[in-house]
Design a protein around this motif. Structure first.
Motif, PDB file in Angstrom:
ATOM      1  N   ILE A  14       0.847  -1.202   0.000  1.00 41.90           N
ATOM      2  CA  ILE A  14       0.000   0.000   0.000  1.00 41.90           C
ATOM      3  C   ILE A  14       0.879   1.248   0.000  1.00 41.90           C
ATOM      4  CG2 ILE A  14      -0.380   0.146   2.500  1.00 41.90           C
ATOM      5  CD1 ILE A  14      -2.944   0.990  -0.207  1.00 41.90           C
ATOM      6  N   ALA A  17       1.765   1.830  -3.551  1.00 41.11           N
ATOM      7  CA  ALA A  17       0.598   2.336  -4.280  1.00 41.11           C
ATOM      8  C   ALA A  17       0.359   3.806  -3.943  1.00 41.11           C
ATOM      9  CB  ALA A  17      -0.636   1.503  -3.949  1.00 41.11           C
ATOM     10  N   ALA A  21       0.586   7.050  -6.411  1.00 42.43           N
ATOM     11  CA  ALA A  21      -0.573   7.935  -6.548  1.00 42.43           C
ATOM     12  C   ALA A  21      -0.258   9.373  -6.152  1.00 42.43           C
ATOM     13  CB  ALA A  21      -1.728   7.403  -5.696  1.00 42.43           C
ATOM     14  N   TYR A  38      -7.359   8.154  -0.684  1.00 39.48           N
ATOM     15  CA  TYR A  38      -8.001   7.028  -1.354  1.00 39.48           C
ATOM     16  C   TYR A  38      -8.489   7.436  -2.739  1.00 39.48           C
ATOM     17  CZ  TYR A  38      -9.918   2.415  -1.722  1.00 39.48           C
ATOM     18  OH  TYR A  38     -10.144   1.129  -2.140  1.00 39.48           O
ATOM     19  N   LEU A  41      -5.603   7.175  -4.951  1.00 36.50           N
ATOM     20  CA  LEU A  41      -5.353   5.779  -5.308  1.00 36.50           C
ATOM     21  C   LEU A  41      -6.272   5.337  -6.442  1.00 36.50           C
ATOM     22  CD1 LEU A  41      -4.927   4.140  -1.785  1.00 36.50           C
ATOM     23  CD2 LEU A  41      -3.179   4.310  -3.561  1.00 36.50           C
ATOM     24  N   LEU A  42      -7.550   5.694  -6.351  1.00 35.20           N
ATOM     25  CA  LEU A  42      -8.496   5.316  -7.403  1.00 35.20           C
ATOM     26  C   LEU A  42      -8.123   5.968  -8.732  1.00 35.20           C
ATOM     27  CD1 LEU A  42     -11.878   5.488  -5.455  1.00 35.20           C
ATOM     28  CD2 LEU A  42     -10.548   3.441  -6.050  1.00 35.20           C
ATOM     29  N   GLU A  46      -5.998   2.088  -8.884  1.00 29.07           N
ATOM     30  CA  GLU A  46      -6.260   1.038  -7.893  1.00 29.07           C
ATOM     31  C   GLU A  46      -7.741   0.666  -7.924  1.00 29.07           C
ATOM     32  OE1 GLU A  46      -4.143  -0.645  -5.686  1.00 29.07           O
ATOM     33  OE2 GLU A  46      -2.589   0.308  -6.866  1.00 29.07           O
ATOM     34  N   ARG A  47      -8.011  -0.601  -7.720  1.00 29.05           N
ATOM     35  CA  ARG A  47      -9.404  -1.056  -7.670  1.00 29.05           C
ATOM     36  C   ARG A  47     -10.006  -0.715  -6.308  1.00 29.05           C
ATOM     37  NH1 ARG A  47     -10.852  -5.860 -11.046  1.00 29.05           N
ATOM     38  NH2 ARG A  47     -12.189  -6.243  -9.265  1.00 29.05           N
ATOM     39  N   HIS A  49     -11.848  -0.924  -2.846  1.00 26.20           N
ATOM     40  CA  HIS A  49     -12.097  -1.964  -1.852  1.00 26.20           C
ATOM     41  C   HIS A  49     -12.362  -1.266  -0.524  1.00 26.20           C
ATOM     42  CE1 HIS A  49     -11.580  -5.486   0.661  1.00 26.20           C
ATOM     43  NE2 HIS A  49     -11.657  -6.208  -0.451  1.00 26.20           N
ATOM     44  N   GLY A  52      -9.728  -1.382   2.304  1.00 21.59           N
ATOM     45  CA  GLY A  52      -8.591  -0.491   2.062  1.00 21.59           C
ATOM     46  C   GLY A  52      -8.909   0.948   2.430  1.00 21.59           C
ATOM     47  N   TYR A  53     -10.156   1.349   2.179  1.00 21.02           N
ATOM     48  CA  TYR A  53     -10.594   2.708   2.507  1.00 21.02           C
ATOM     49  C   TYR A  53     -10.542   2.942   4.018  1.00 21.02           C
ATOM     50  CZ  TYR A  53     -13.631   6.829   2.719  1.00 21.02           C
ATOM     51  OH  TYR A  53     -14.151   8.081   2.959  1.00 21.02           O
TER      52      TYR A  53
END
Length: 115
Positions: A14, A17, A21, A38, A41-42, A46-47, A49, A52-53
């Motif tokens: 993470i 990632a 980002a 977050y 990240l999107l 990133e997918r 989830h 993760g949030y």
């Protein structure tokens, strides 16, 4: 590796990632907050989830990821769902679809059906 991994719940994956980002370190994460991080990240691909949030939220509070429960978890779920709805309206996929609709992006080929 950045100091992101010094935060609870943030492991190397993470952290990588987040850096990709645009969240360079723990200071940047704290400054922008979990919700905006977050979103970044999107936007970086990133997918989504939910775990993760809320893990990011717990990390910034110095709490274990599984400490999120009850009304707090329900509130974070509403915030997560609202973020996903926003991304569907304004994120890269929405922009690409609008450009495709007006002919600025070629339509994507449809996969052959299996008969």
């Amino acid at each position: 590796m950045t100091d992101l991994t010094e935060l609870p719940n943030i492991g190397p994956a993470i952290a990588r990632a987040l850096v990709a980002a645009g969240v360079a370190d723990a200071r940047a994460l704290r400054a922008m907050g979990a919700h905006a991080a977050y979103r970044a990240l999107l936007l970086a691909g990133e997918r989504p989830h939910f775990i993760g949030y809320y893990v990011l939220h717990m990390a910034l509070q110095g709490r274990p990821w599984n400490d999120c429960r009850g009304e707090e978890k329900a509130r974070l779920r509403r915030d997560f769902d609202a973020l996903l709805a926003e991304m569907r309206r304004t994120g890269p996929a929405a922009i690409e679809a609008a450009l495709r609709e007006i002919g600025l992006v070629a339509p994507q080929p449809q996969p052959a059906s299996r008969s």
